[in-house]
Write an enzyme that holds these catalytic residues in place. Structure first.
Site, short mmCIF file in Angstrom:
data_model
loop_
_atom_site.label_atom_id
_atom_site.label_comp_id
_atom_site.label_asym_id
_atom_site.label_seq_id
_atom_site.Cartn_x
_atom_site.Cartn_y
_atom_site.Cartn_z
N CYS A 183 -8.15 -27.92 7.74
CA CYS A 183 -6.84 -27.28 7.85
C CYS A 183 -5.96 -28.07 8.82
O CYS A 183 -6.41 -28.93 9.58
CB CYS A 183 -6.97 -25.82 8.29
SG CYS A 183 -7.31 -25.58 10.06
N GLN A 186 -11.77 7.08 -4.68
CA GLN A 186 -12.32 7.57 -3.43
C GLN A 186 -13.69 8.21 -3.69
O GLN A 186 -14.25 8.06 -4.77
CB GLN A 186 -11.35 8.56 -2.78
CG GLN A 186 -10.07 7.93 -2.24
CD GLN A 186 -10.29 7.17 -0.94
OE1 GLN A 186 -11.38 7.13 -0.37
NE2 GLN A 186 -9.23 6.53 -0.45
N CYS A 197 -7.21 -27.90 12.51
CA CYS A 197 -8.40 -28.68 12.84
C CYS A 197 -8.15 -30.18 12.74
O CYS A 197 -8.84 -30.97 13.39
CB CYS A 197 -9.57 -28.26 11.93
SG CYS A 197 -10.19 -26.60 12.30
N ASP A 256 -8.17 -7.54 1.02
CA ASP A 256 -7.17 -7.75 2.07
C ASP A 256 -7.71 -7.22 3.38
O ASP A 256 -8.58 -6.33 3.39
CB ASP A 256 -5.87 -7.00 1.75
CG ASP A 256 -5.95 -5.55 2.18
OD1 ASP A 256 -5.42 -5.21 3.25
OD2 ASP A 256 -6.60 -4.74 1.47
N CYS A 287 -13.81 -28.15 8.81
CA CYS A 287 -12.56 -27.59 8.28
C CYS A 287 -11.49 -28.67 8.22
O CYS A 287 -11.35 -29.48 9.14
CB CYS A 287 -12.09 -26.43 9.16
SG CYS A 287 -10.54 -25.66 8.62
N ASP A 333 0.85 -1.18 0.00
CA ASP A 333 0.00 0.00 0.00
C ASP A 333 0.89 1.24 0.00
O ASP A 333 2.11 1.15 0.10
CB ASP A 333 -0.97 -0.01 1.18
CG ASP A 333 -0.28 0.04 2.53
OD1 ASP A 333 0.94 0.23 2.56
OD2 ASP A 333 -0.96 -0.13 3.55
N HIS A 335 -5.71 -21.03 11.33
CA HIS A 335 -7.07 -21.46 11.02
C HIS A 335 -7.88 -20.34 10.37
O HIS A 335 -8.57 -20.57 9.36
CB HIS A 335 -7.78 -21.93 12.28
CG HIS A 335 -9.25 -22.13 12.07
ND1 HIS A 335 -9.78 -23.25 11.45
CD2 HIS A 335 -10.31 -21.31 12.32
CE1 HIS A 335 -11.10 -23.12 11.36
NE2 HIS A 335 -11.43 -21.95 11.88
#
Length: 380
Positions: free
Chosen positions: A309, A192, A312, A269, A307, A95, A338
């Site tokens: 992942c 903007q 998990c 993001d 999940c 950014d 997670h």
């Protein structure tokens, strides 16, 4: 001149106009819509690059303002650029530093030339201009850079917002002229205009006339009601080129990711998944779960039973609760992993739904399961 970042449209959802596409960058090709983890200080908090790749992250975001202050863009450039410095061989977006200048510094003076403000770490006087922001980002070597813009507060008057939009357009032109590596680093313009349709249109038209490689939508998710954000998105995106990527800045709640994709956004993001993870809050298929709650002390099931992942599959709620309550870093690593995985996987589901023309159906099912208010099918 070669354009370093391009967008490939694969399919448009018949019901909503949501876009399935690919983002082509110097460090890889990535499916969109996509969620980008935020690595403010050249690191996604508690995560290693290997773990980020393992969970399917493609592009990550780093922060120009913070890296300018420490370690300094000269050190990162000497290291071979941000990719080498942080050992990340996929996409990086930086950014402009504008949001931090306006949000972290209580005392600032906006002039046509740039912004005078104080360093939030030591109070030193600093001055950031469009040209300086681009020079820093050129040194960082990111694939995608952001134009330096003013980040007006919400709410703001129409008169103030109009002046801000016009200044942002002038700064955008200066940013384009300042880019030393247009063949290696793509510069996005930032639309903007707050919640004023006329100003959103004006900003979009002024920026598209400059022919940026991509366009960001800023100044949303800054305090306005979500219906207002969705209304501005639906109004603004038609003014942006269909053959270039569209990036909604700073948005990461699951409902807003889906609603943004429905309105034609390709990139998102947010610090949300890692920030709430450090407070012990987890995103699950059944809504948010606060792992510190006493009810999980003897719960030996996974954070989310739907999940797959790494967390998990291998760790229980009881164990993670113990770690978080004991302020152990590993606990925050597990909740962060997670949450990031959850949002990256969510965007995979969004892409599948677009491919099969069932995004509205997916949205309704997800909202019901997560605990969001049932969406209005007529006003998606």
């Amino acid at each position: 001149m070669t354009v370093p970042v391009t967008y490939e449209l694969i399919k448009t959802d018949r019901q909503t106009g949501a876009r399935l596409g690919r983002l082509h960058t110097p460090h890889g090709v990535f499916d969109t819509p996509m969620f980008m983890p935020v690595g403010t200080q050249a690191t996604v908090k508690t995560m290693s690059p290997r773990e980020l790749k393992e969970m399917g992250a493609g592009v990550i975001l780093s922060n120009t303002y913070h890296l300018w202050l420490r370690p300094g863009e000269d050190i990162i450039e000497e290291a071979g650029g941000l990719h080498q410095f942080m050992n990340w061989d996929q996409g990086i977006l930086t950014d402009s530093g504008g949001f931090q200048v306006f949000s972290l510094s209580k005392l600032r003076d906006i002039t046509e030339e740039g912004v005078h403000f104080r360093n939030h770490l030591n109070g030193a006087k600093m001055f950031l201009t469009p040209e300086k922001s681009i020079a820093i980002q050129n040194a960082l070597g990111s694939d995608i850079m952001m134009s330096f813009d003013e980040c007006p507060p919400y709410p703001a008057t129409y008169e103030y917002m109009k002046q801000s939009v016009e200044r942002t357009s002038r700064w955008a032109e200066r940013c384009l002229a300042a880019n030393s590596h247009p063949d290696r680093q793509a510069l996005f313009g930032i639309v903007q205009g707050g919640v004023f349709k006329e100003l959103r249109k004006q900003s979009a038209q002024e920026l598209t006339s400059l022919d940026f490689p991509g366009y960001s939508i800023g100044g949303l998710s800054v305090g306005e009601p979500k219906p207002a954000m969705n209304e501005m998105l639906a109004y603004t995106t038609p003014f942006l080129p269909a053959d270039k990527p569209r990036y909604l800045m700073g948005v990461g709640s699951p409902d807003s990711l889906i609603d943004g994709a429905i309105r034609g956004i390709d990139m998102f993001d947010c610090v949300l998944p890692t920030r709430i993870a450090r407070n012990g809050t987890c995103m699950t298929s059944h809504g948010r779960l606060v792992i510190k709650n006493a009810e999980f002390a003897r719960d030996f099931g996974p954070i989310d039973d739907q999940c797959d992942c790494e967390v998990c599959r291998n760790y229980s709620r009881a164990y993670i609760r113990h770690l978080v309550k004991a302020n152990e870093t590993f606990g925050f690593r597990l909740t962060s992993y997670h949450n990031l995985y959850f949002l990256i996987k969510l965007m995979e589901h969004v892409r599948s739904a677009i491919r099969e023309d069932r995004l509205l159906e997916f949205r309704e099912q997800f909202f019901e399961s997560y605990g969001f208010n049932k969406p209005d099918a007529k006003n998606f």
